[in-house]
Design a protein around this motif. Structure first.
Motif, PDB file in Angstrom:
ATOM      1  N   PHE A   1       0.855  -1.186   0.000  1.00 21.32           N
ATOM      2  CA  PHE A   1       0.000   0.000   0.000  1.00 21.32           C
ATOM      3  C   PHE A   1       0.893   1.239   0.000  1.00 21.32           C
ATOM      4  O   PHE A   1       1.720   1.424   0.896  1.00 21.32           O
ATOM      5  CB  PHE A   1      -0.911   0.027   1.229  1.00 21.32           C
ATOM      6  CG  PHE A   1      -1.910  -1.097   1.263  1.00 21.32           C
ATOM      7  CD1 PHE A   1      -3.131  -0.992   0.615  1.00 21.32           C
ATOM      8  CD2 PHE A   1      -1.615  -2.267   1.953  1.00 21.32           C
ATOM      9  CE1 PHE A   1      -4.050  -2.039   0.646  1.00 21.32           C
ATOM     10  CE2 PHE A   1      -2.524  -3.310   1.995  1.00 21.32           C
ATOM     11  CZ  PHE A   1      -3.746  -3.203   1.344  1.00 21.32           C
ATOM     12  N   ILE A   2       0.723   2.089  -1.020  1.00 23.77           N
ATOM     13  CA  ILE A   2       1.560   3.272  -1.194  1.00 23.77           C
ATOM     14  C   ILE A   2       0.680   4.509  -1.123  1.00 23.77           C
ATOM     15  O   ILE A   2      -0.322   4.611  -1.853  1.00 23.77           O
ATOM     16  CB  ILE A   2       2.304   3.226  -2.544  1.00 23.77           C
ATOM     17  CG1 ILE A   2       3.186   1.976  -2.623  1.00 23.77           C
ATOM     18  CG2 ILE A   2       3.142   4.483  -2.744  1.00 23.77           C
ATOM     19  CD1 ILE A   2       3.820   1.764  -3.973  1.00 23.77           C
ATOM     20  N   SER A   3       1.026   5.441  -0.252  1.00 25.49           N
ATOM     21  CA  SER A   3       0.247   6.665  -0.137  1.00 25.49           C
ATOM     22  C   SER A   3       0.295   7.460  -1.442  1.00 25.49           C
ATOM     23  O   SER A   3       1.355   7.631  -2.050  1.00 25.49           O
ATOM     24  CB  SER A   3       0.783   7.524   1.005  1.00 25.49           C
ATOM     25  OG  SER A   3       0.065   8.732   1.095  1.00 25.49           O
ATOM     26  N   SER A   4      -0.865   7.948  -1.856  1.00 27.78           N
ATOM     27  CA  SER A   4      -0.954   8.633  -3.142  1.00 27.78           C
ATOM     28  C   SER A   4      -0.526  10.101  -3.020  1.00 27.78           C
ATOM     29  O   SER A   4      -1.316  11.032  -3.187  1.00 27.78           O
ATOM     30  CB  SER A   4      -2.380   8.543  -3.697  1.00 27.78           C
ATOM     31  OG  SER A   4      -2.430   9.089  -4.998  1.00 27.78           O
ATOM     32  N   THR A   5       0.746  10.287  -2.737  1.00 25.88           N
ATOM     33  CA  THR A   5       1.375  11.606  -2.797  1.00 25.88           C
ATOM     34  C   THR A   5       2.055  11.732  -4.162  1.00 25.88           C
ATOM     35  O   THR A   5       2.066  10.783  -4.952  1.00 25.88           O
ATOM     36  CB  THR A   5       2.421  11.743  -1.684  1.00 25.88           C
ATOM     37  OG1 THR A   5       3.421  10.718  -1.876  1.00 25.88           O
ATOM     38  CG2 THR A   5       1.792  11.579  -0.304  1.00 25.88           C
TER      39      THR A   5
END
Length: 293
Positions: free
Chosen positions: A72-76
């Motif tokens: 899970f990768i933060s959508s920055t």
């Protein structure tokens, strides 16, 4: 199940950990933050001097050597770029911009679609996802994470100058009460007429996209919506905001939404908990007087 969470913004990492906690074991990689180990991950890995090249190489090697069920990768800005790099390097499909995740026989995810006009629910066997900021409200856990520091290779990038965007006050994403203005306010000069409501509620002020980007009545960091910030206050008070879906996408996490608009057919009334049809310049002073008493 075991998941790896990456975010270059620790606040986003806290939200994702909170959302996944109890569903799977979690490791997290982020920039150093003294509070992050208090949110329930098994292990927190801190990095410094991370750029897309050295972080992309490290993450690809690390994920390749460790058996994670999900990434899970933060959508920055950095997160989205890294997701593309990892998808290519690891030959792993990525589901972008999710705000809901459930694992059954397959993964069930939800995300906004067609520029935020609708929500699509999808089933997949994907292992990697980018997660929209504000997936839930971050809450600390009982256990404390093990902390390790990472050593990254030297990056080919070098920061030569940093120019921060002009901001006005605190981050609206942390506000418990928000008073938000739209084009219905009429002019920038009319902002002072609604400030007594902001003050009596000890609220933060925000605005819709036209107010912040087109007319520049407020600074860009005060924009709420799909292309702005997603907020989760206890109370969100919308003044003169029509309520297009792009704006609604930014306030869905609000506990209570109150709308004031003279147009009784404004879409905001389909989304709010309480709605007042009328002239906001008549209603707001009355509200202020009631609240003072």
């Amino acid at each position: 199940m075991k998941a790896l969470v990456f975010s270059d913004e620790p606040k986003n990492a806290m939200e994702i950990i909170t959302y996944l906690r109890g569903k799977m074991d979690i490791d997290v990689i982020s920039q150093e933050n003294k509070e992050l180990p208090e949110y329930g991950a098994n292990t927190v890995y801190f990095y410094s001097n991370g750029f897309v090249d050295n972080l992309g190489k490290f993450l690809a090697d690390y994920i390749g050597k460790n058996n994670y069920d999900f990434i899970f990768i933060s959508s920055t800005n950095m997160g989205r770029e890294l997701a593309g790099i990892l998808s290519f390097k690891l030959k792993m499909k990525c589901m972008p911009e999710i705000f809901s995740f459930e694992h059954k026989e397959k993964n069930i995810t939800r995300r906004f679609y067609h520029g935020g006009k609708t929500v699509v629910e999808e089933e997949s066997n994907f292992k990697m996802f980018t997660v929209s900021p504000g997936i839930c409200e971050a809450e600390k856990a009982d256990k404390k994470s093990e902390v390790k520091n990472l050593t990254l290779e030297k990056s080919d990038y070098k920061i030569v100058d940093v120019k921060s965007k002009k901001t006005a006050g605190t981050d609206i994403r942390n506000a418990k009460v928000i008073v938000s203005i739209g084009r219905g306010l009429g002019s920038q000069e009319n902002i002072e007429k609604i400030m007594p409501l902001v003050d009596v509620l000890h609220a933060e002020i925000s605005g819709s996209r036209p107010v912040c980007l087109d007319y520049k009545w407020l600074s860009e960091d005060k924009q709420v919506g799909l292309s702005g910030k997603k907020v989760r206050p206890d109370f969100y008070i919308a003044l003169g905001i029509s309520g297009q879906i792009q704006h609604i996408a930014g306030i869905r996490g609000s506990k209570t939404i109150i709308a004031i608009n003279k147009d009784k057919s404004a879409p905001i009334f389909e989304e709010c908990d309480y709605g007042l049809v009328g002239d906001l310049f008549t209603i707001v002073p009355q509200l202020v007087e009631k609240l003072k008493n």
